[in-house]
Design an enzyme around this catalytic site. Structure first.
Site, PDB file in Angstrom:
ATOM      1  N   THR A 173       0.780  -1.227   0.200  1.00 38.30           N
ATOM      2  CA  THR A 173       0.100   0.030   0.023  1.00 38.30           C
ATOM      3  C   THR A 173       0.716   1.327   0.154  1.00 38.30           C
ATOM      4  OG1 THR A 173      -1.797  -1.133   0.909  1.00 38.30           O
ATOM      5  CG2 THR A 173      -1.623   1.286   1.652  1.00 38.30           C
ATOM      6  N   ARG A 201     -14.532  -7.093  -0.345  1.00 39.39           N
ATOM      7  CA  ARG A 201     -13.753  -6.690   0.965  1.00 39.39           C
ATOM      8  C   ARG A 201     -13.238  -5.340   0.763  1.00 39.39           C
ATOM      9  NH1 ARG A 201      -8.481  -5.078   2.439  1.00 39.39           N
ATOM     10  NH2 ARG A 201      -8.037  -5.453   4.623  1.00 39.39           N
ATOM     11  N   GLY A 203     -10.644  -2.502   2.868  1.00 41.45           N
ATOM     12  CA  GLY A 203      -9.461  -2.527   4.048  1.00 41.45           C
ATOM     13  C   GLY A 203      -9.834  -1.097   4.795  1.00 41.45           C
ATOM     14  N   ASP A 204      -8.646  -0.928   5.501  1.00 39.61           N
ATOM     15  CA  ASP A 204      -8.744   0.238   6.256  1.00 39.61           C
ATOM     16  C   ASP A 204      -8.264   1.568   5.575  1.00 39.61           C
ATOM     17  OD1 ASP A 204      -6.102  -0.740   5.994  1.00 39.61           O
ATOM     18  OD2 ASP A 204      -5.273   0.679   7.207  1.00 39.61           O
ATOM     19  N   THR A 224      -0.385   1.523   6.965  1.00 42.68           N
ATOM     20  CA  THR A 224      -0.190   0.276   6.232  1.00 42.68           C
ATOM     21  C   THR A 224      -0.033  -0.898   7.008  1.00 42.68           C
ATOM     22  OG1 THR A 224       1.090  -0.778   4.522  1.00 42.68           O
ATOM     23  CG2 THR A 224       2.103   0.957   5.924  1.00 42.68           C
ATOM     24  N   GLY A 225      -0.702  -1.966   6.578  1.00 45.02           N
ATOM     25  CA  GLY A 225      -0.575  -3.230   7.364  1.00 45.02           C
ATOM     26  C   GLY A 225      -1.960  -4.112   7.183  1.00 45.02           C
ATOM     27  N   GLY A 227      -5.551  -4.524   7.293  1.00 47.15           N
ATOM     28  CA  GLY A 227      -6.564  -3.610   7.369  1.00 47.15           C
ATOM     29  C   GLY A 227      -7.464  -3.922   8.592  1.00 47.15           C
TER      30      GLY A 227
HETATM   31  N1  ASP Z   1      -4.100  -1.763   4.805  1.00 44.00           N
HETATM   32  C1  ASP Z   1      -4.207  -2.410   3.495  1.00 44.00           C
HETATM   33  C2  ASP Z   1      -5.536  -3.250   3.601  1.00 44.00           C
HETATM   34  O1  ASP Z   1      -5.437  -3.870   4.345  1.00 44.00           O
HETATM   35  C3  ASP Z   1      -3.123  -3.276   2.883  1.00 44.00           C
HETATM   36  C4  ASP Z   1      -1.807  -2.864   3.060  1.00 44.00           C
HETATM   37  O2  ASP Z   1      -1.378  -1.946   4.099  1.00 44.00           O
HETATM   38  O3  ASP Z   1      -0.947  -3.153   2.236  1.00 44.00           O
HETATM   39  O4  ASP Z   1      -6.445  -3.216   2.469  1.00 44.00           O
END
Ligand code: ASP
Length: 303
Positions: A173, A201, A203-204, A224-225, A227
């Site tokens: 991300t 789906r 994400g965050d 980032t991480g 979600g």
């Molecule tokens: N946070 C993002 C998600 O869950 C993924 C990512 O940070 O790579 O969609």
């Protein structure tokens, strides 16, 4: 004082698979995105403009899980999430589960500037895009070999993965936080989400206060991480609350949130305040990040 901080995702490519050439390519892409945003700030453009431009630059690179390099869904498609927020006005724009938009961050910006809403999704966001003159691109525009391999590996496993596989553990991300000459902050985040995701789906990243948040009174932040975890912790707004209600410094708040509250290996964030202070905590093996502030050289780190 002007400043920009960007990230290209938490986690890192497995060292054994990281060639000097690959590393160089990542560094060049991060450098380019930072400079694109910084140059706009230097010219007196707004924090929003700079954050959008920096994220757009990374969306155009196949290296990151956003825009062109977005991961595949279970059905072999690409559904993207993005958000942008202005720290002065608290105006925000976001899109979720959108197909066929080359630069999702620009569509988020259009939602911010030209709609009465904050979050649009799926075909509704596409319809809005067309009213704003965005052209839809074919889904295979987003196909890349790396993402194809990642999907193949887990397609039958019923799992979703964060741009993560045995061969690499990189969440790709992208995000940017910026401070302009007027003293205003902005935050922007864009992602293809998780490989093999289903059921549209989300994400965050496009959720204001979770993956993206900006408020001049506290900070601008892009996460980032994983979600789902960031949603459980309402991560971005929690960072702002730690500053507003507990009077923690930006760095203290970032360290507390990422190292004490969030589960290990769940991700990281970039944050910036109106004083130009920055925080870049992560609890993964690394986080692709770069930053530049007035009077300083560009800095770039991965691990
Ligand atoms: N946070 C993002 C998600 O869950 C993924 C990512 O940070 O790579 O969609």
């Amino acid at each position: 004082m002007i400043a920009i901080v960007i990230h290209g995702g938490a986690g890192t490519i497995n060292k054994a698979k990281m060639t000097p050439e690959k590393q160089k390519n990542y560094e060049l892409a991060l450098q380019k995105a930072t400079e694109v945003g910084y140059d706009l700030l230097k010219m007196g453009q707004s924090a929003l403009e700079a954050a959008e431009a920096a994220v757009r630059s990374m969306e155009d690179s196949p290296l990151f899980n956003a825009g062109h390099g977005s991961v595949f869904t279970h059905e072999g498609k690409h559904e993207m999430d993005a958000a942008i927020m202005c720290g002065k006005t608290l105006q925000a724009g976001a899109i979720a589960s959108v197909q066929g938009i080359q630069n999702p961050i620009c569509l988020s910006r259009a939602v911010l500037g030209h709609s009465n809403h904050i979050l649009l999704c799926g075909t509704g966001a596409q319809a809005f895009a067309q009213t704003q003159g965005f052209e839809l691109v074919a889904d295979d525009f987003f196909d890349t070999d790396l993402r194809k391999r990642q999907l193949k590996r887990i397609q039958d496993s019923q799992k979703t993965q964060l741009d993560h596989s045995e061969e690499d553990t990189k969440f790709g991300t992208v995000g940017a936080v910026t401070l302009d000459q007027q003293g205003n902050l902005a935050a922007a985040t864009s992602t293809g989400g998780m490989t093999n995701k289903r059921y549209m789906r989300i994400g965050d990243s496009p959720i204001i206060g979770v993956g993206t948040y900006a408020n001049n009174a506290t900070c601008a932040v892009s996460c980032t991480g994983h979600g789902e975890t960031f949603m459980q912790y309402v991560a971005a707004y929690d960072l702002a609350c730690l500053i507003a209600y507990k009077s923690l410094s930006l760095k203290e708040a970032g360290d507390y949130l990422v190292h004490q509250k969030l589960p290990k290996k769940s991700g990281g964030l970039i944050a910036l305040n109106t004083k130009g202070e920055i925080a870049l905590p992560f609890n993964t093996s690394g986080m692709y990040r770069a930053w530049m502030r007035s009077g300083e050289k560009l800095r770039l780190e991965i691990f």
